[in-house]
Write an enzyme that holds these catalytic residues in place. Structure first.
Site, PDB file in Angstrom:
ATOM      1  N   VAL A 171      -1.904   5.060  -6.073  1.00 50.39           N
ATOM      2  CA  VAL A 171      -1.692   6.328  -5.377  1.00 50.39           C
ATOM      3  C   VAL A 171      -3.006   7.074  -5.156  1.00 50.39           C
ATOM      4  O   VAL A 171      -3.818   7.207  -6.071  1.00 50.39           O
ATOM      5  CB  VAL A 171      -0.702   7.205  -6.191  1.00 50.39           C
ATOM      6  CG1 VAL A 171      -1.167   8.622  -6.308  1.00 50.39           C
ATOM      7  CG2 VAL A 171       0.688   7.156  -5.558  1.00 50.39           C
ATOM      8  N   HIS A 172      -3.244   7.474  -3.914  1.00 46.98           N
ATOM      9  CA  HIS A 172      -4.486   8.203  -3.630  1.00 46.98           C
ATOM     10  C   HIS A 172      -4.269   9.286  -2.589  1.00 46.98           C
ATOM     11  O   HIS A 172      -3.671   9.051  -1.547  1.00 46.98           O
ATOM     12  CB  HIS A 172      -5.587   7.241  -3.194  1.00 46.98           C
ATOM     13  CG  HIS A 172      -5.218   6.320  -2.059  1.00 46.98           C
ATOM     14  ND1 HIS A 172      -4.411   5.212  -2.219  1.00 46.98           N
ATOM     15  CD2 HIS A 172      -5.550   6.352  -0.748  1.00 46.98           C
ATOM     16  CE1 HIS A 172      -4.276   4.595  -1.056  1.00 46.98           C
ATOM     17  NE2 HIS A 172      -4.947   5.263  -0.140  1.00 46.98           N
ATOM     18  N   LEU A 173      -4.803  10.455  -2.907  1.00 49.09           N
ATOM     19  CA  LEU A 173      -4.708  11.606  -2.009  1.00 49.09           C
ATOM     20  C   LEU A 173      -5.941  11.647  -1.099  1.00 49.09           C
ATOM     21  O   LEU A 173      -7.077  11.658  -1.585  1.00 49.09           O
ATOM     22  CB  LEU A 173      -4.638  12.897  -2.834  1.00 49.09           C
ATOM     23  CG  LEU A 173      -4.754  14.215  -2.066  1.00 49.09           C
ATOM     24  CD1 LEU A 173      -3.560  14.422  -1.139  1.00 49.09           C
ATOM     25  CD2 LEU A 173      -4.887  15.394  -3.040  1.00 49.09           C
TER      26      LEU A 173
END
EC number: 3.6.1.71
Length: 254
Positions: A171-173
């Site tokens: 998961v990466h913003l």
DNA sequence: GTTCTAGAAC
DNA sequence: GTTCTAGAAC
């Protein structure tokens, strides 16, 4: 058949680098010179360069079913696992605390393009639950801090959000400035992944998790990537990437 | 995610 | 003839 992922143990003081990850990259491009060497800069480009098919060590691959060392190594070396490696590399870390780490996108699609990643191994938005709510909020806060700390004096607008169907695991913003002024932005998929509903606002994700306990991604996301090119500032349709990029200049802040 | 390149589009 | 896109990558 459960794939056991290694735990992300991180030493905050001095991270030992793992040699041997580097592979030869003797290939030369003949045609266009796409001076890509900007954002990623200096040595940022030096690892993760695992090109499939350019493994000089093993030319013969007789058996295709080895579940042990070779398979595991391969999965970690696969391009889709690149973030797991990059986030551990102190040279790549722009910010870190107990919960998250920030790195620069290796192929930035704008003047500023960071990725905020949790240390915790969360494969994608599908795995997100209410237990991650505070973490998601913290990721957002850190993203905003990156903006004020590193682009506070610029007039650039920013957006924070997630790709509906990310290519990279973990998961990466995305924290990305809205100039989209970058040689790494090259095709329709790049554009539409940040400028259609394929890009899900961080705030929307947070509210979804808050109210429903999970993140629901609408159907038809892959189709969004093929939509015509439309300027995100004035909605004008542009017929090609080069013309879009030329058009975007008129919206750059002075 | 990127590179490479055939052939469509101009 | 050149630019540009889109699909394969073992």
């Amino acid at each position: 058949m459960v794939n056991e992922l290694y735990p992300y143990i991180v030493e905050f003081e001095e991270e030992a680098e793992s040699p041997g990850l580097e592979t030869h990259r003797k290939r030369k491009r003949s045609g266009n010179n796409d001076s890509i060497e900007r954002g990623a800069a200096q040595e940022a480009d030096s690892h993760t360069g695992l090109e499939p098919g350019s493994d000089p060590g093993q030319c013969s691959v007789p058996s295709k079913k080895e579940k042990d060392a070779s398979t595991k190594k391969e999965s970690l070396g696969h391009w889709s696992q690149g973030l797991k490696i990059s986030m551990q590399d102190p040279k790549m870390q722009v910010y870190k605390d107990e919960q998250v780490v920030v790195i620069k996108d290796k192929y930035p699609k704008a003047r500023h393009h960071w990725l905020v990643l949790p240390w915790a191994s969360i494969s994608s938005l599908k795995a997100v639950t209410r237990e991650h709510l505070e973490l998601l909020k913290h990721m957002h806060t850190v993203g905003e801090k990156m903006i004020t700390d590193f682009a506070g004096s610029s007039k650039l607008r920013f957006r924070l959000g997630y790709h509906a169907i990310p290519s990279m695991s973990h998961v990466h913003l995305h924290v990305i400035s809205q100039d989209f002024d970058s040689p790494c932005l090259k095709n329709k998929k790049h554009w539409n992944s940040f400028n259609t509903e394929y890009f899900i606002e961080s705030q929307a994700v947070i509210e979804m998790v808050q109210t429903t306990g999970r993140v629901s991604v609408r159907d038809g996301m892959p189709e969004l990537l093929k939509l015509p090119l439309r300027c995100h500032e004035c909605q004008q349709l542009l017929p090609s990437i080069p013309q879009l990029k030329e058009h975007l200049r008129r919206h750059w802040p002075k």
